[in-house]
Design a protein around this motif. Sequence first.
Motif, mmCIF file in Angstrom:
data_model
loop_
_atom_site.group_PDB
_atom_site.id
_atom_site.type_symbol
_atom_site.label_atom_id
_atom_site.label_comp_id
_atom_site.label_asym_id
_atom_site.label_seq_id
_atom_site.Cartn_x
_atom_site.Cartn_y
_atom_site.Cartn_z
ATOM 1 N N LYS A 74 0.888 -1.349 0.032
ATOM 2 C CA LYS A 74 -0.055 -0.104 -0.167
ATOM 3 C C LYS A 74 0.769 1.176 -0.026
ATOM 4 O O LYS A 74 0.813 2.136 -0.645
ATOM 5 C CB LYS A 74 -0.813 0.009 1.352
ATOM 6 C CG LYS A 74 -1.882 1.287 1.294
ATOM 7 C CD LYS A 74 -2.296 1.271 2.569
ATOM 8 C CE LYS A 74 -3.416 2.613 2.260
ATOM 9 N NZ LYS A 74 -2.905 3.813 2.936
ATOM 10 N N GLU A 78 1.527 4.371 -2.809
ATOM 11 C CA GLU A 78 0.977 5.743 -2.765
ATOM 12 C C GLU A 78 2.302 6.425 -3.250
ATOM 13 O O GLU A 78 2.319 7.629 -3.823
ATOM 14 C CB GLU A 78 1.169 6.280 -1.276
ATOM 15 C CG GLU A 78 0.107 5.618 -0.441
ATOM 16 C CD GLU A 78 -1.305 6.014 -0.702
ATOM 17 O OE1 GLU A 78 -1.592 6.552 -1.726
ATOM 18 O OE2 GLU A 78 -2.389 5.382 -0.172
ATOM 19 N N ASP A 132 -8.445 6.789 3.129
ATOM 20 C CA ASP A 132 -8.504 6.393 1.809
ATOM 21 C C ASP A 132 -9.969 6.247 1.187
ATOM 22 O O ASP A 132 -10.121 6.476 0.034
ATOM 23 C CB ASP A 132 -7.985 5.113 1.390
ATOM 24 C CG ASP A 132 -6.374 5.037 1.881
ATOM 25 O OD1 ASP A 132 -5.755 5.205 0.946
ATOM 26 O OD2 ASP A 132 -6.046 4.630 2.998
ATOM 27 N N GLU A 161 -6.500 2.847 -4.983
ATOM 28 C CA GLU A 161 -7.207 3.309 -3.653
ATOM 29 C C GLU A 161 -8.279 2.417 -3.126
ATOM 30 O O GLU A 161 -8.612 2.228 -1.877
ATOM 31 C CB GLU A 161 -7.894 4.725 -3.809
ATOM 32 C CG GLU A 161 -6.825 5.937 -4.033
ATOM 33 C CD GLU A 161 -5.771 6.132 -2.950
ATOM 34 O OE1 GLU A 161 -5.936 5.538 -1.993
ATOM 35 O OE2 GLU A 161 -4.885 6.859 -3.076
HETATM 36 FE FE LIG Z 1 -4.244 5.210 -0.769
#
Ligand SMILES: [Fe+2]
Length: 316
Positions: A74, A78, A132, A161
């Motif tokens: 994750k 980003e 998120d 996302e």
């Molecule tokens: Fe995110």
Amino acid sequence: METVEITCPDQVFLDKLDRELKIEPKDWMPEPYRQTLIRQISQHAHSEIVGMLPEGNWITRAPSLKRKAILLAKVQDEAGHGLYLYAAAETLGISREKMYQQLHNGKAKYSSIFNYPTLSWADIGAIGWLVDGAAIMNQVPLCRNSYGPYARAMVRICKEESFHQRQGFEILLTLSRGTPQQRAMAQDAVNRWWWPSMMMFGPPDASSPHTQQSMRWKIKRFTNDELRQKFVDICAEQATILGFSLPDPLLKWNATTGHFDFGPINWDEFNQVINGNGPCNKERLDARRKAWDDGEWVREAAEAHAAKQKTKAAAA
Ligand SMILES: [Fe+2]
Ligand SMILES: [Fe+2]
């Protein structure tokens, strides 16, 4: 006498917007449109990169190998979002160095949410679910924004996302079925992240100076208050599934409006954080500046390599 129709570039631009066509980097565009996009896309890119810091903080402390791998993926996503967005902003004529400089000297803003600390593992769940989740609400309409490179970057970002939001929800769901201590830890995280997440949609429409112009330019498709309401409606229901409460005594279903009513937002806190006085503003900027300074040798090496390649190519 034959009449020649002269179309001014502004007209061509507006006409494209009306026909839902994309504006591309080489097309004529009004200077304020370009500047608005540079500001918005670079702020968005900065938010992605600064947003890695609060969660990166938990990678080494994730409770299992599986959780670590998910969180690592994750946080890397980003970084990728930041890179697509910096690249999209560069097509508008600003350099990446300039954008970094604006971040490091405090001139550029980034999302205020990342100036809050991550105090427990449950914060990773609450961030995924709420932060998120709010980002998706804001970003899905951006897939249809009028500037081509930005819209295309957003399509991929939104897919990722949605994985982020689901992994956060799943962490909280697991904790909600855990021990009383785990439930309390998760409820505490939800309590702390709820209001800052509500602020992610920006000031109320009445005091959002750019909204109308951005809607006309089709950069924005919904107002801040419209998006915030959608977010509240979804979260209020999901909180019930999770078995957690949201820290708002005024949160209540309103059958007349078909939406959840909610209590007042502390805009004073929002302004404080935006203006550099949040709990972690200094720490976040220091970390970004340090990363830039530590990367000096990489930039030098890349430049030396490029120069060598150029000389080689010229000699061949
Ligand atoms: Fe995110
Ligand atoms: Fe992201």
